[in-house]
Scaffold this motif. Structure first.
Motif, PDB file in Angstrom:
ATOM      1  N   LYS A  91       0.125   7.355  -2.024  1.00  0.00           N
ATOM      2  CA  LYS A  91      -0.225   5.960  -2.301  1.00  0.00           C
ATOM      3  C   LYS A  91       0.294   5.014  -1.219  1.00  0.00           C
ATOM      4  O   LYS A  91      -0.399   4.083  -0.809  1.00  0.00           O
ATOM      5  CB  LYS A  91       0.315   5.549  -3.669  1.00  0.00           C
ATOM      6  CG  LYS A  91      -0.187   4.205  -4.134  1.00  0.00           C
ATOM      7  CD  LYS A  91       0.280   3.913  -5.540  1.00  0.00           C
ATOM      8  CE  LYS A  91      -0.919   4.070  -6.437  1.00  0.00           C
ATOM      9  NZ  LYS A  91      -0.677   3.762  -7.814  1.00  0.00           N
ATOM     10  N   GLU A  94      -2.084   5.233   1.824  1.00  0.00           N
ATOM     11  CA  GLU A  94      -3.526   5.046   1.622  1.00  0.00           C
ATOM     12  C   GLU A  94      -4.133   3.913   2.437  1.00  0.00           C
ATOM     13  O   GLU A  94      -5.246   4.040   2.931  1.00  0.00           O
ATOM     14  CB  GLU A  94      -3.837   4.838   0.136  1.00  0.00           C
ATOM     15  CG  GLU A  94      -3.916   6.113  -0.648  1.00  0.00           C
ATOM     16  CD  GLU A  94      -4.179   5.871  -2.130  1.00  0.00           C
ATOM     17  OE1 GLU A  94      -4.214   4.702  -2.570  1.00  0.00           O
ATOM     18  OE2 GLU A  94      -4.336   6.860  -2.845  1.00  0.00           O
ATOM     19  N   ASN A 140      -4.521  11.480   6.109  1.00  0.00           N
ATOM     20  CA  ASN A 140      -5.566  11.194   5.120  1.00  0.00           C
ATOM     21  C   ASN A 140      -6.949  11.017   5.732  1.00  0.00           C
ATOM     22  O   ASN A 140      -7.874  10.583   5.065  1.00  0.00           O
ATOM     23  CB  ASN A 140      -5.172   9.968   4.283  1.00  0.00           C
ATOM     24  CG  ASN A 140      -4.938   8.728   5.129  1.00  0.00           C
ATOM     25  OD1 ASN A 140      -5.328   8.666   6.290  1.00  0.00           O
ATOM     26  ND2 ASN A 140      -4.287   7.738   4.539  1.00  0.00           N
TER      27      ASN A 140
END
Length: 154
Positions: A91, A94, A140
């Motif tokens: 998180k 992100e 990511n």
């Protein structure tokens, strides 16, 4: 000492071990503060500097925030948990598009700074292995690009 960087397998979240207590014992909290102060100064001027605040006051806040996390991860006081709570690696990263190349740049900056500290190889290896594996959780973005070592010649 060999600062080996292994390739991230996109989507895989490998298990990691926290650094051995020897790292914090040798560095002390003051040493970790100095390490991350130098590290964030270097990384903010690197090719991935755009991920970090360019305003000095804001960068100082990032340094203070993140060093709390690393002190705790290294077995020190629970400064981070007391002020922030649980840390969610996925998180937290992100909002940023983090590629394998960015991860490698980040680790390269850490390697450069870690070499400046006069602590045992055992302590450095313990911290490096933690960061090297832990950092894979931040990747990511899969660029799909092949690195030269990925290309099999026929």
């Amino acid at each position: 000492m060999d600062y080996k960087i292994t390739k991230t397998v996109f989507g895989e979240k490998p298990e990691y071990k926290l650094p051995k207590p020897i790292f914090l014992e040798e560095m002390k909290e003051e040493g970790l503060i100095k390490l991350f102060d130098k590290f964030y100064d270097l990384v903010s001027d690197s090719d991935i500097g755009n991920f970090f605040p360019q305003d000095e006051e804001e960068l100082e806040k990032v340094k203070a925030h993140n060093v709390k996390f690393f002190i705790e991860a290294c077995g020190g006081e629970k400064h981070y948990s007391k002020t922030v709570g649980h840390f969610d690696m996925i998180k937290a990263h992100e909002p940023f598009s983090i590629t394998e190349k960015a991860r490698t740049e980040w680790l390269g900056c850490m390697e450069e700074i870690l070499k400046e500290f006069d602590i045992s190889d055992e302590a450095k290896i313990s911290f490096w292995e933690y960061l090297e594996t832990f950092s894979k959780h931040t990747v990511n973005v899969n660029t799909g690009l092949k690195l030269p070592e990925d290309i099999v010649k026929v």
